[in-house]
Structures are given as C-alpha cells and as structure tokens.
Design a protein around this motif. Structure first.
Motif, PDB file in Angstrom:
ATOM      1  N   ALA A 162       0.822  -1.210   0.000  1.00 36.11           N
ATOM      2  CA  ALA A 162       0.000   0.000   0.000  1.00 36.11           C
ATOM      3  C   ALA A 162       0.860   1.266   0.000  1.00 36.11           C
ATOM      4  N   GLU A 163       1.960   1.238   0.745  1.00 37.87           N
ATOM      5  CA  GLU A 163       2.790   2.441   0.815  1.00 37.87           C
ATOM      6  C   GLU A 163       3.474   2.727  -0.519  1.00 37.87           C
ATOM      7  N   VAL A 164       3.809   1.674  -1.250  1.00 38.55           N
ATOM      8  CA  VAL A 164       4.415   1.853  -2.579  1.00 38.55           C
ATOM      9  C   VAL A 164       3.394   2.440  -3.540  1.00 38.55           C
ATOM     10  N   ARG A 165       2.173   1.897  -3.514  1.00 36.31           N
ATOM     11  CA  ARG A 165       1.114   2.422  -4.374  1.00 36.31           C
ATOM     12  C   ARG A 165       0.835   3.889  -4.049  1.00 36.31           C
ATOM     13  N   GLN A 166       0.765   4.205  -2.762  1.00 35.79           N
ATOM     14  CA  GLN A 166       0.494   5.580  -2.335  1.00 35.79           C
ATOM     15  C   GLN A 166       1.543   6.527  -2.906  1.00 35.79           C
ATOM     16  N   ARG A 167       2.816   6.157  -2.775  1.00 38.60           N
ATOM     17  CA  ARG A 167       3.888   7.027  -3.258  1.00 38.60           C
ATOM     18  C   ARG A 167       3.789   7.230  -4.763  1.00 38.60           C
ATOM     19  N   ARG A 168       3.580   6.154  -5.499  1.00 36.70           N
ATOM     20  CA  ARG A 168       3.485   6.262  -6.961  1.00 36.70           C
ATOM     21  C   ARG A 168       2.306   7.126  -7.376  1.00 36.70           C
ATOM     22  N   LEU A 169       1.176   6.962  -6.699  1.00 35.27           N
ATOM     23  CA  LEU A 169      -0.014   7.716  -7.081  1.00 35.27           C
ATOM     24  C   LEU A 169       0.153   9.203  -6.804  1.00 35.27           C
ATOM     25  N   VAL A 170       0.764   9.539  -5.674  1.00 32.38           N
ATOM     26  CA  VAL A 170       1.017  10.948  -5.380  1.00 32.38           C
ATOM     27  C   VAL A 170       1.985  11.522  -6.408  1.00 32.38           C
ATOM     28  N   GLU A 171       3.038  10.772  -6.743  1.00 31.33           N
ATOM     29  CA  GLU A 171       3.988  11.242  -7.752  1.00 31.33           C
ATOM     30  C   GLU A 171       3.306  11.441  -9.103  1.00 31.33           C
ATOM     31  N   ARG A 172       2.371  10.582  -9.430  1.00 34.28           N
ATOM     32  CA  ARG A 172       1.637  10.709 -10.696  1.00 34.28           C
ATOM     33  C   ARG A 172       0.838  12.003 -10.723  1.00 34.28           C
ATOM     34  N   LEU A 192       1.405  14.728  -8.906  1.00 34.77           N
ATOM     35  CA  LEU A 192       2.353  15.845  -8.947  1.00 34.77           C
ATOM     36  C   LEU A 192       2.845  16.084 -10.373  1.00 34.77           C
ATOM     37  N   ALA A 193       3.152  14.992 -11.066  1.00 36.90           N
ATOM     38  CA  ALA A 193       3.613  15.117 -12.453  1.00 36.90           C
ATOM     39  C   ALA A 193       2.523  15.674 -13.351  1.00 36.90           C
ATOM     40  N   GLY A 194       1.260  15.442 -12.975  1.00 36.80           N
ATOM     41  CA  GLY A 194       0.139  15.948 -13.750  1.00 36.80           C
ATOM     42  C   GLY A 194      -0.203  17.395 -13.460  1.00 36.80           C
TER      43      GLY A 194
END
Length: 220
Positions: free
Chosen positions: A164-174, A176-178
C-alpha cells in the motif's frame, strides 16, 4: 480460474512471458488481462511482457477508454476521474470482441495521454501477427455490469499487487507530475484513487494468478 499466489522470487519476466504465450495454444488469438489497484505497475508489466514476447503480442490499455473531460463534466464525474463509472466499458468490450473476432486486419487502440489529461485515438496497434493481446486496467476482474463481459473474453486475468505504501507514493507522484500541488495530490489520492483501489481489491479472488510485491527492476 485456479488462483495461485506467486512471488517476485519465482515469477521472473521470462516465466511470465512463457506462460502468457501458452494462452494462444489452439486459438487464433487470445487476450490476457492484468488487473489490480491503481499504482501497482500494471502498464509497466503489460508493456514489458509485450516487449519480451515480441511481434506475437500487442498492448491494449483500458485507460484509452477514459471518458473525455467534457463527458465527465456532463455526468458530474470530474472529481471521480478514474473511477469505475468514468470509463466507456461498452466500448472496451466491443474492441475486445473485435480483437478476437477479426484477427486478419490492423486494429487501432486508444490510449490515455497524461500530458493532455484526455484519451487519444489510435495510439496503439494490434496487427494481424499478434496472437496474444495483453490488456490492463483497474476493473478488468470486477463482478459488475459491463466488466463481467470483458472478463469473460479473457483467456486469463492476472492480478498485480504491491504494498500500500508503494502504491500511495506512486499515485502521489503521478498527480504531482500531472500538475497538482502536493496538498491537492494527497487529497486526490485519498478521496479518489483510494476508494477506487478498494473496489478493485474485491476482484482479487476472480483472478487466476496473483502476482505479489513484484519489484519494478525485473521489468527493466
């Protein structure tokens, strides 16, 4: 579908590609689905499998069937972009049927552009040489209207998960990139991607293979 649980130690890309190839035995063309919550790396895995298999495989992302921003506004779904009702599932099913029923012609496949924040037509191609079409998306195994029809067209559907923590980080980064601010990104993930992932998790038991905690390094 028999449900098995595999780990990164045993499921390297070569083995997964070999198992995927077997789905085409005795049929002109087969579809492999890869489901899982947002941020698990479904598109990374699907693209890696297609590259590994070569010209016998093609890529078909569910994200190409996002409704446009205009349609989302019309339906009151702007704040729920990426949720189950924000996809054209009927269009997705129709394309899967065409992919299976018309293996002799080029078939063009839409995608989602994260720069435009809109779906775009004909970015991908399923050529006649492709015996295996690998499709990926959040809701492929959901036991819901429309999605059941998509699931029934797949030779197999695999479920890709990650912590879950990996998914959370990736989704927030996505986000931010958007272009969202850090606060907006965290809020979006908590109020939209999170509930979407909870719905997808209910489909885990409908998938024939569970790929757990696979490191992204294996796809490079």
């Amino acid at each position: 579908m028999e449900n098995t649980d595999d780990t990164a130690a045993t499921d390297d890309l070569a083995r997964l590609a070999a198992d995927a190839r077997k789905l085409t035995a005795g049929v002109p063309r087969a579809v492999l689905g890869i489901a899982g919550p947002p941020g698990t790396g479904k598109s990374t895995l699907a693209r890696a499998l297609v590259e590994r298999i070569g010209e016998d495989a093609a890529y078909l992302p569910l994200d190409g069937f996002h409704l446009s921003n205009g349609q989302l506004a019309r339906l009151g779904l702007t704040g729920r972009k990426g949720s189950e009702p924000s996809f054209d599932v009927a269009g997705y099913v129709a394309l899967l049927r065409r992919v299976l029923g018309d293996p002799g012609h080029d078939i063009y496949v839409p995608d989602y552009d994260r720069t435009l924040h809109e779906p775009v037509a004909a970015r991908h191609l399923v050529p006649p040489a492709a015996r295996l079409v690998i499709t990926e998306g959040n809701y492929l195994a959901c036991d819901l209207p429309g999605w059941r029809a998509a699931y029934d067209l797949m030779a197999e559907c695999w479920y890709l998960d990650s912590p879950a923590e990996v998914r959370q980080r990736r989704l927030v980064e996505r986000q931010l990139a958007g272009g969202r601010s850090p606060e907006e990104a965290v809020t979006w993930v908590a109020t939209n991607d999170g509930p979407n992932g909870e719905l997808v998790e209910t489909s885990r038991g409908r998938c024939g293979r569970i790929l757990s905690e696979i490191g992204m390094d294996m796809f490079n």
